[in-house]
Design an enzyme around this catalytic site. Sequence first.
Site, PDB file in Angstrom:
ATOM      1  N   LEU A  19      12.937 104.011 -58.461  1.00 19.07           N
ATOM      2  CA  LEU A  19      13.241 103.464 -57.146  1.00 19.07           C
ATOM      3  C   LEU A  19      14.253 102.330 -57.212  1.00 19.07           C
ATOM      4  O   LEU A  19      15.170 102.249 -56.403  1.00 19.07           O
ATOM      5  CB  LEU A  19      11.959 102.970 -56.472  1.00 19.07           C
ATOM      6  CG  LEU A  19      11.015 104.040 -55.937  1.00 19.07           C
ATOM      7  CD1 LEU A  19       9.726 103.397 -55.453  1.00 19.07           C
ATOM      8  CD2 LEU A  19      11.668 104.829 -54.823  1.00 19.07           C
ATOM      9  N   VAL A  80      13.672  84.096 -64.673  1.00 20.22           N
ATOM     10  CA  VAL A  80      14.085  84.415 -63.302  1.00 20.22           C
ATOM     11  C   VAL A  80      15.083  83.376 -62.793  1.00 20.22           C
ATOM     12  O   VAL A  80      16.101  83.718 -62.170  1.00 20.22           O
ATOM     13  CB  VAL A  80      12.857  84.488 -62.367  1.00 20.22           C
ATOM     14  CG1 VAL A  80      13.294  84.562 -60.915  1.00 20.22           C
ATOM     15  CG2 VAL A  80      11.990  85.692 -62.733  1.00 20.22           C
ATOM     16  N   ASN A 100      10.934  94.829 -56.655  1.00 23.26           N
ATOM     17  CA  ASN A 100      10.568  96.209 -56.972  1.00 23.26           C
ATOM     18  C   ASN A 100       9.897  96.358 -58.341  1.00 23.26           C
ATOM     19  O   ASN A 100       9.178  97.318 -58.564  1.00 23.26           O
ATOM     20  CB  ASN A 100      11.828  97.082 -56.921  1.00 23.26           C
ATOM     21  CG  ASN A 100      11.607  98.478 -57.444  1.00 23.26           C
ATOM     22  OD1 ASN A 100      11.013  99.317 -56.782  1.00 23.26           O
ATOM     23  ND2 ASN A 100      12.067  98.735 -58.669  1.00 23.26           N
ATOM     24  N   TYR A 165      -3.784  97.287 -59.877  1.00 23.42           N
ATOM     25  CA  TYR A 165      -2.560  97.588 -59.122  1.00 23.42           C
ATOM     26  C   TYR A 165      -2.800  97.438 -57.617  1.00 23.42           C
ATOM     27  O   TYR A 165      -1.983  96.862 -56.896  1.00 23.42           O
ATOM     28  CB  TYR A 165      -2.135  99.014 -59.471  1.00 23.42           C
ATOM     29  CG  TYR A 165      -0.855  99.480 -58.824  1.00 23.42           C
ATOM     30  CD1 TYR A 165       0.381  99.045 -59.287  1.00 23.42           C
ATOM     31  CD2 TYR A 165      -0.881 100.396 -57.772  1.00 23.42           C
ATOM     32  CE1 TYR A 165       1.562  99.497 -58.708  1.00 23.42           C
ATOM     33  CE2 TYR A 165       0.286 100.853 -57.187  1.00 23.42           C
ATOM     34  CZ  TYR A 165       1.503 100.397 -57.666  1.00 23.42           C
ATOM     35  OH  TYR A 165       2.665 100.856 -57.085  1.00 23.42           O
ATOM     36  N   ALA A 167      -5.103  95.590 -56.090  1.00 20.80           N
ATOM     37  CA  ALA A 167      -5.268  94.176 -55.748  1.00 20.80           C
ATOM     38  C   ALA A 167      -3.917  93.481 -55.675  1.00 20.80           C
ATOM     39  O   ALA A 167      -3.649  92.684 -54.765  1.00 20.80           O
ATOM     40  CB  ALA A 167      -6.164  93.491 -56.779  1.00 20.80           C
ATOM     41  N   ALA A 168      -3.038  93.794 -56.618  1.00 19.68           N
ATOM     42  CA  ALA A 168      -1.709  93.175 -56.652  1.00 19.68           C
ATOM     43  C   ALA A 168      -0.882  93.584 -55.446  1.00 19.68           C
ATOM     44  O   ALA A 168      -0.187  92.757 -54.834  1.00 19.68           O
ATOM     45  CB  ALA A 168      -0.997  93.564 -57.947  1.00 19.68           C
ATOM     46  N   LYS A 169      -0.962  94.860 -55.090  1.00 21.47           N
ATOM     47  CA  LYS A 169      -0.127  95.355 -54.004  1.00 21.47           C
ATOM     48  C   LYS A 169      -0.612  94.878 -52.636  1.00 21.47           C
ATOM     49  O   LYS A 169       0.173  94.801 -51.686  1.00 21.47           O
ATOM     50  CB  LYS A 169      -0.063  96.887 -54.048  1.00 21.47           C
ATOM     51  CG  LYS A 169       0.795  97.412 -55.206  1.00 21.47           C
ATOM     52  CD  LYS A 169       2.159  96.755 -55.213  1.00 21.47           C
ATOM     53  CE  LYS A 169       3.118  97.366 -56.195  1.00 21.47           C
ATOM     54  NZ  LYS A 169       4.400  96.613 -56.233  1.00 21.47           N
TER      55      LYS A 169
END
Length: 306
Positions: A19, A80, A100, A165, A167-169
């Site tokens: 993506l 970062v 992303n 995943y 919980a994170a999203k």
Amino acid sequence: MTISFEGRVAIVTGAGNGLGRSHALELARRGAKVVVNDLGGARDGSGASSAASQEVVKLIEDMGGEAISHGANVANFDEVQDMVQQTMDKWGRIDILINNAGILRDKSFSKMSLDDFKLVMDVHVMGTVNCTKAVWEIMKAQNYGRIVMTTSSSGMYGNFGQSNYGAAKMAVLGLMNTLVLEGAKNNILVNALAPTAGTRMTEDLMPEEIVKAFAPEAVTAGLLTLCDEHAPNRFILCAGAGGYSSATIFETDGCFIPQGSQNPETVRELWPQITNTDNQRALTSGAQQGEKFVLKAMAYRKSLQQ
């Protein structure tokens, strides 16, 4: 109206494959200068390589666009910040951030180690926080910013084996909801994409013919509508295989229970009123829920005085 990104600078994390790669290429095709960020690790987050991101940069340059690659691990704020500083040194602004980057460590909750849970949270949640924090003041000073979170149906609805995943999203949606409020006065709009695509993250979860139908390009078509000049705000766009929909959290109007009757038996008795969806609505801040309950209490008190 043609959506254009001429003059805009975009950072796309996890842009070496899938993506992110699709997002970066299409943003560049429509005029954006693009930072192709990718640690170059495996799907589970192990390893690192710059080959994938450099290939995307070359594809962008071959089409006449401008791009640089950066291998920052989004879970490392210092890396970062270096990416953001290099972007500012080269182009002097950052208009768009596409959060992303992600990894998977799928196992049932019983079998999942806390290390695997924490690592997924670090990449998806803190990775999103780190990148957003690093560009936030820049966007405020510009009075312009477009940020896209990547959420998932696994977070909104659940998916077996993906407690970390999921919980994170869901967490990135909570981040979005508050940043929408804090960024509004500086023209910083924040939205979320919930993609379903045939990428290396999902390739062994779907048959090959289905993977082909879930091409990343279909998701990117939706992504571009969330980060241009006329983007919405606080919008969750679901996209995959040519299907597009929106997801919204609604709250029912509910009921009021006076003091003296506030016990679990009464709550259970009034369950039909609590769950009645006739007057449900999407709230735009946490305070609106408190306001609703206060108004119900005031209305009850007024009724006693009449």
